[in-house]
Design a protein around this motif. Sequence first.
Motif, PDB file in Angstrom:
ATOM      1  N   LEU A   3     131.359 -79.384 -23.195  1.00 60.43           N
ATOM      2  CA  LEU A   3     131.563 -78.124 -22.491  1.00 60.43           C
ATOM      3  C   LEU A   3     132.009 -77.000 -23.417  1.00 60.43           C
ATOM      4  O   LEU A   3     131.579 -75.859 -23.263  1.00 60.43           O
ATOM      5  N   ASP A   4     132.851 -77.301 -24.379  1.00 57.73           N
ATOM      6  CA  ASP A   4     133.366 -76.239 -25.245  1.00 57.73           C
ATOM      7  C   ASP A   4     132.385 -75.827 -26.340  1.00 57.73           C
ATOM      8  O   ASP A   4     132.686 -74.944 -27.149  1.00 57.73           O
ATOM      9  N   THR A   5     131.189 -76.430 -26.355  1.00 56.53           N
ATOM     10  CA  THR A   5     130.161 -76.017 -27.326  1.00 56.53           C
ATOM     11  C   THR A   5     129.031 -75.227 -26.683  1.00 56.53           C
ATOM     12  O   THR A   5     128.178 -74.689 -27.395  1.00 56.53           O
ATOM     13  N   LEU A   6     129.005 -75.168 -25.362  1.00 58.29           N
ATOM     14  CA  LEU A   6     127.890 -74.528 -24.666  1.00 58.29           C
ATOM     15  C   LEU A   6     127.895 -73.030 -24.888  1.00 58.29           C
ATOM     16  O   LEU A   6     128.939 -72.381 -24.831  1.00 58.29           O
ATOM     17  N   THR A   7     126.716 -72.465 -25.103  1.00 63.92           N
ATOM     18  CA  THR A   7     126.581 -71.017 -25.244  1.00 63.92           C
ATOM     19  C   THR A   7     125.595 -70.500 -24.197  1.00 63.92           C
ATOM     20  O   THR A   7     124.766 -71.248 -23.675  1.00 63.92           O
ATOM     21  N   GLY A   8     125.717 -69.199 -23.895  1.00 62.91           N
ATOM     22  CA  GLY A   8     124.841 -68.603 -22.895  1.00 62.91           C
ATOM     23  C   GLY A   8     125.011 -67.103 -22.871  1.00 62.91           C
ATOM     24  O   GLY A   8     125.414 -66.485 -23.865  1.00 62.91           O
ATOM     25  N   SER A   9     124.728 -66.520 -21.717  1.00 65.64           N
ATOM     26  CA  SER A   9     124.780 -65.070 -21.559  1.00 65.64           C
ATOM     27  C   SER A   9     126.215 -64.589 -21.424  1.00 65.64           C
ATOM     28  O   SER A   9     127.149 -65.379 -21.259  1.00 65.64           O
ATOM     29  N   TYR A  10     126.392 -63.264 -21.433  1.00 68.43           N
ATOM     30  CA  TYR A  10     127.735 -62.707 -21.237  1.00 68.43           C
ATOM     31  C   TYR A  10     128.282 -63.038 -19.856  1.00 68.43           C
ATOM     32  O   TYR A  10     129.492 -62.981 -19.626  1.00 68.43           O
ATOM     33  N   ALA A  11     127.404 -63.419 -18.915  1.00 72.36           N
ATOM     34  CA  ALA A  11     127.851 -63.769 -17.565  1.00 72.36           C
ATOM     35  C   ALA A  11     128.076 -65.264 -17.386  1.00 72.36           C
ATOM     36  O   ALA A  11     128.430 -65.714 -16.306  1.00 72.36           O
ATOM     37  N   GLY A  12     127.855 -66.050 -18.443  1.00 68.92           N
ATOM     38  CA  GLY A  12     128.095 -67.485 -18.350  1.00 68.92           C
ATOM     39  C   GLY A  12     126.900 -68.298 -17.904  1.00 68.92           C
ATOM     40  O   GLY A  12     127.054 -69.465 -17.552  1.00 68.92           O
ATOM     41  N   ALA A  13     125.700 -67.704 -17.922  1.00 74.43           N
ATOM     42  CA  ALA A  13     124.486 -68.434 -17.555  1.00 74.43           C
ATOM     43  C   ALA A  13     123.969 -69.205 -18.765  1.00 74.43           C
ATOM     44  O   ALA A  13     124.069 -68.733 -19.893  1.00 74.43           O
ATOM     45  N   GLN A  14     123.387 -70.391 -18.510  1.00 71.88           N
ATOM     46  CA  GLN A  14     123.027 -71.295 -19.592  1.00 71.88           C
ATOM     47  C   GLN A  14     121.554 -71.673 -19.552  1.00 71.88           C
ATOM     48  O   GLN A  14     120.931 -71.701 -18.501  1.00 71.88           O
ATOM     49  N   GLY A  15     121.033 -72.044 -20.705  1.00 69.26           N
ATOM     50  CA  GLY A  15     119.725 -72.657 -20.799  1.00 69.26           C
ATOM     51  C   GLY A  15     118.574 -71.676 -20.707  1.00 69.26           C
ATOM     52  O   GLY A  15     118.746 -70.476 -20.558  1.00 69.26           O
ATOM     53  N   TRP A  16     117.367 -72.209 -20.776  1.00 66.35           N
ATOM     54  CA  TRP A  16     116.161 -71.381 -20.789  1.00 66.35           C
ATOM     55  C   TRP A  16     116.001 -70.608 -19.481  1.00 66.35           C
ATOM     56  O   TRP A  16     115.465 -69.517 -19.480  1.00 66.35           O
ATOM     57  N   GLY A  17     116.441 -71.173 -18.390  1.00 71.87           N
ATOM     58  CA  GLY A  17     116.354 -70.503 -17.093  1.00 71.87           C
ATOM     59  C   GLY A  17     117.613 -69.770 -16.706  1.00 71.87           C
ATOM     60  O   GLY A  17     117.667 -69.173 -15.630  1.00 71.87           O
ATOM     61  N   GLN A  18     118.642 -69.803 -17.566  1.00 73.97           N
ATOM     62  CA  GLN A  18     119.899 -69.088 -17.348  1.00 73.97           C
ATOM     63  C   GLN A  18     120.516 -69.426 -15.987  1.00 73.97           C
ATOM     64  O   GLN A  18     120.699 -68.583 -15.114  1.00 73.97           O
ATOM     65  N   PHE A  19     120.878 -70.689 -15.819  1.00 72.30           N
ATOM     66  CA  PHE A  19     121.525 -71.158 -14.603  1.00 72.30           C
ATOM     67  C   PHE A  19     123.036 -70.974 -14.694  1.00 72.30           C
ATOM     68  O   PHE A  19     123.650 -71.326 -15.710  1.00 72.30           O
ATOM     69  N   MET A  20     123.615 -70.443 -13.630  1.00 78.18           N
ATOM     70  CA  MET A  20     125.069 -70.431 -13.500  1.00 78.18           C
ATOM     71  C   MET A  20     125.535 -71.838 -13.110  1.00 78.18           C
ATOM     72  O   MET A  20     124.738 -72.658 -12.630  1.00 78.18           O
ATOM     73  N   PRO A  21     126.832 -72.142 -13.313  1.00 79.41           N
ATOM     74  CA  PRO A  21     127.298 -73.509 -13.035  1.00 79.41           C
ATOM     75  C   PRO A  21     126.991 -74.012 -11.633  1.00 79.41           C
ATOM     76  O   PRO A  21     126.602 -75.176 -11.456  1.00 79.41           O
ATOM     77  N   ASP A  22     127.138 -73.162 -10.601  1.00 76.39           N
ATOM     78  CA  ASP A  22     126.860 -73.669  -9.251  1.00 76.39           C
ATOM     79  C   ASP A  22     125.380 -73.942  -9.054  1.00 76.39           C
ATOM     80  O   ASP A  22     125.000 -74.814  -8.261  1.00 76.39           O
ATOM     81  N   SER A  23     124.511 -73.229  -9.782  1.00 74.56           N
ATOM     82  CA  SER A  23     123.083 -73.513  -9.695  1.00 74.56           C
ATOM     83  C   SER A  23     122.737 -74.817 -10.417  1.00 74.56           C
ATOM     84  O   SER A  23     121.859 -75.560  -9.963  1.00 74.56           O
ATOM     85  N   ILE A  24     123.418 -75.101 -11.518  1.00 72.28           N
ATOM     86  CA  ILE A  24     123.239 -76.404 -12.173  1.00 72.28           C
ATOM     87  C   ILE A  24     123.640 -77.509 -11.213  1.00 72.28           C
ATOM     88  O   ILE A  24     122.926 -78.505 -11.042  1.00 72.28           O
ATOM     89  N   ARG A  25     124.774 -77.326 -10.570  1.00 78.77           N
ATOM     90  CA  ARG A  25     125.281 -78.331  -9.617  1.00 78.77           C
ATOM     91  C   ARG A  25     124.315 -78.542  -8.450  1.00 78.77           C
ATOM     92  O   ARG A  25     124.026 -79.679  -8.071  1.00 78.77           O
TER      93      ARG A  25
END
Length: 334
Positions: free
Chosen positions: A174-196
Amino acid sequence: MTATPAPRAARFLAILGLFWVAAPALAATHPGQAELVREVASETGKDPRALNSLLDGAQMQQSILDAINRPAESKPWKDYRPIFLTDLRISDGIAFYRQHRALLEQIGKQYGVAPQYIVAIVGVETNYGRITGKYKVLDALVTLGLYYPPRATFFRNELKVLLELPDSHLAGPLDTLTGSYAGAQGWGQFMPDSIRDFGVDADGDGRIDLQNSLPDIFASVANYFAQHGWVDGGPVAARAQPDAAARPIAVQDANPQWPLEQLEAWGYAPLQALSPAQPTSLQTLVGPSGPEYWFTFQNFYVITRYNRSPLYAMAVDQLATAIAAGVAQADAAP
């Protein structure tokens, strides 16, 4: 043998010693951190010390606060469109589709989502995986959830969900993950609740990896659309032509509110054949030559569930349309 009671001073020092041992685990670097840790630990059973250690390592970033106050969606359509509808992004999207065609079409068929829209999402979000974000996800969500009052409720919840996610739902520690200024991750820029809620382990390796697994990335985007009501083969947007007496229409969001024939009765003519009963909304955008009027449908609304801006949804639709046309042209070439 009965133990001799310790002198009062000794008992006081012992209690004080216990306090100093426990204090580091309870200390909070950020405002609201202690309460957040208590909630997550209570609901998940995770170790409060480990949670505190993660949050202690996160930093409030002024650049994140600056970025959220100047989103691209604040631009008019005439300035927003050229960001995403470039010749290069279209040609790259065509090449990307053709390179991953078998996987895209298999997932598109499975979820009932046209593959070009999966491609367009990763094209708009991260330029086909090239730019997934430079900020640490923890920094972003701590900054916005604990230091940004205008949207603290939303981002604090995303931070809480991030801390609650099992390791199998993340691309790495978790402490290595990078993303957007809003906290979205990955190629599709999912927020944590969308990952869940919508992340898919499509490659079957036991992990939802939206940074490194194309099957997981494509299936998660398609699943997001399908779960929000995507209509397989349905229209997204179509140009409308108002007459001189067209009734002004104010819409609060892109949710289809009227049958198309009602908008026609109010003075808006479609420029292509469409079902008169089709549930429809109307978007008015500021184009390079003045106002543009667009009928929008259920699938347009679904794209706004991914990003609520109608500019974003229009860019995704137009990029997807251009990619599909380019792929068809390449297929037809001798």
